[in-house]
Write a protein that holds these residues in place. Structure first.
Motif, PDB file in Angstrom:
ATOM      1  N   ARG A 275      -4.756   5.947   9.711  1.00  0.00           N
ATOM      2  CA  ARG A 275      -3.421   5.387   9.878  1.00  0.00           C
ATOM      3  C   ARG A 275      -2.455   5.940   8.849  1.00  0.00           C
ATOM      4  N   GLU A 313      -6.730  -4.624   9.304  1.00  0.00           N
ATOM      5  CA  GLU A 313      -6.865  -3.174   9.229  1.00  0.00           C
ATOM      6  C   GLU A 313      -6.483  -2.674   7.836  1.00  0.00           C
ATOM      7  N   ASP A 317      -8.795  -0.643   5.241  1.00  0.00           N
ATOM      8  CA  ASP A 317      -8.406   0.702   4.819  1.00  0.00           C
ATOM      9  C   ASP A 317      -8.212   0.811   3.311  1.00  0.00           C
TER      10      ASP A 317
END
Length: 403
Positions: A275, A313, A317
């Motif tokens: 991302r 998320e 991450d």
């Protein structure tokens, strides 16, 4: 820190520290001889106290999520306990009565500073544009609520009951929801009523026009997008709540790219993470300072809906921590417990705590404490975690039983 076409490369530590610093949970120092605005920082709970401290915490966080689950305590109280010294729920209720905070949809149902009330007009407009389906019972309940609140002022939902039932949001196949409860939900979403105060976490509703007076709302989604970005500090356009509105993924990405072009956002990439994250450009100097800082190993027990945990998320991450709130899983599928509280030490999650408060016994039971792989169970670390657990029990006015 180099650059490429997809954003500047930054270490995960710099971004997770930025998230924590912006959330009031980080103590850091850049060492002797270092000066400047970002040379060191302290947790908010060393600065904030009392009603005004709670208000400052809400403003700095931008939003505090509400949730009825109270296995340990309600989420908003746990969030504020970690950030305001000697926090008491009465402090928050006083802010409602002083008309300094309100409740509305943001990340979810949230407590928000009153000056941001106009920013949510686009959401209220959407609810007004699609009123509830024609139901004579529900329409009668809405009239009943309006009339009672106009005549008597703020009232709790239990005082507004009419005895009628309708199909509600969560039980569409049967008329099991109190008609007045569903009416309050619609009126609140459309901005006709507000939560005036909540003593003991019981909501008292009032007509918005009478409680707040005339408030002119904004007619653009842009201010709400900027509030969202301030609340997250570090965000990604894949978040379906991006900007706290419902819109296609391509449009979310276009909005982020536009803000990058305008200089408001800086795209960043973390090694091994697919991302692209976006940081408010005004926070880049702080991000760079935190990359080289020394972080103190302060311990916090976070509730499952803490602001730091809003994006699972992002937590995975940046922190390498995979977290699921297991309260809605069948007991056989739970790995950590129904109300697992992540244990934060410094800038890493080192464990999971499963606890529950027995209110009748005024006892906090810790059923399980599990350290993450790689987190050494050193005497110093265990003492810090034990101290945080004891502090939580003390804040709740409870005894402590470790199982």
């Amino acid at each position: 820190m180099g650059r490429d076409d997809t954003g500047r490369r930054v270490p995960a530590a710099a971004l997770r520290r930025l998230v924590l610093a912006r959330s009031g949970l980080l103590r850091w120092s850049r060492g002797r001889g270092r000066r400047g605005r970002y040379a060191e920082g302290a947790p908010w709970r060393e600065q904030l106290r009392g009603e005004d401290g709670v208000l400052q915490a809400v403003r700095r966080l931008e939003a505090v999520q509400l949730d009825p689950v109270a296995i340990v305590d309600r989420n908003h109280h746990l969030v504020l306990r970690n950030r305001v010294a000697a926090y008491r729920p009465e402090h928050l209720d006083a802010l409602y009565r002083r008309k300094l905070v309100f409740e509305y949809w943001a990340h979810a149902r949230c407590i928000l500073p009153i000056e941001d009330y106009p920013l949510f007009e686009p959401i209220r407009d959407r609810f007004r544009a699609r009123p509830p389906d024609h139901d004579p019972v529900l329409e009668a309940a809405m009239r009943h609520v309006r009339q009672r609140l106009a005549a008597e002022g703020p009232l709790p939902a239990r005082r507004l009951e009419s005895g009628d039932r309708v199909a509600g949001y969560w039980d569409l196949d049967a008329a099991r929801t109190k008609a007045t409860s569903q009416a309050l939900e619609h009126l609140w979403e459309m901005g006709e009523v507000v939560v005036a105060y909540r003593p003991g976490d019981e909501r008292h509703f009032a007509l918005a026009a009478e409680w707040l007076g005339r408030v002119d709302g904004v007619d653009s989604w842009e201010p709400l997008l900027h509030k969202y970005l301030r609340a997250h500090g570090v965000a990604h356009a894949g978040d379906f709540r991006f900007g706290w509105r419902s819109w296609p993924a391509a449009e979310r990405k276009q909005a982020a790219d536009r803000l990058v072009a305008e200089g408001a956002l800086t795209p960043v990439r973390v090694e091994g993470v697919r991302r692209t994250y976006y940081v408010l450009s005004e926070l880049v100097p702080l991000m760079e300072a935190l990359a080289e800082a020394t972080v103190a190993p302060d311990v916090y027990l976070l509730p499952p809906l803490d602001n730091v945990l809003w994006s699972r998320e992002r937590v995975a991450d940046l922190f390498g921590f995979h977290y699921t709130w297991e309260i809605y899983l069948p007991p056989a599928k739970r790995r950590s417990g129904p109300y697992t509280m992540p244990v934060l030490e410094g800038d890493r999650f080192i464990g999971r705590l499963d606890a529950r408060l027995d209110r009748a016994e005024r006892t906090l039971y810790v059923d399980r404490l599990t350290l993450e792989p790689g987190a050494e169970a050193s005497p110093q670390r265990l003492a810090r975690v034990q101290g945080a657990i004891e502090a939580l029990a003390d804040q709740l006015g409870a005894g402590l039983v470790m199982r």
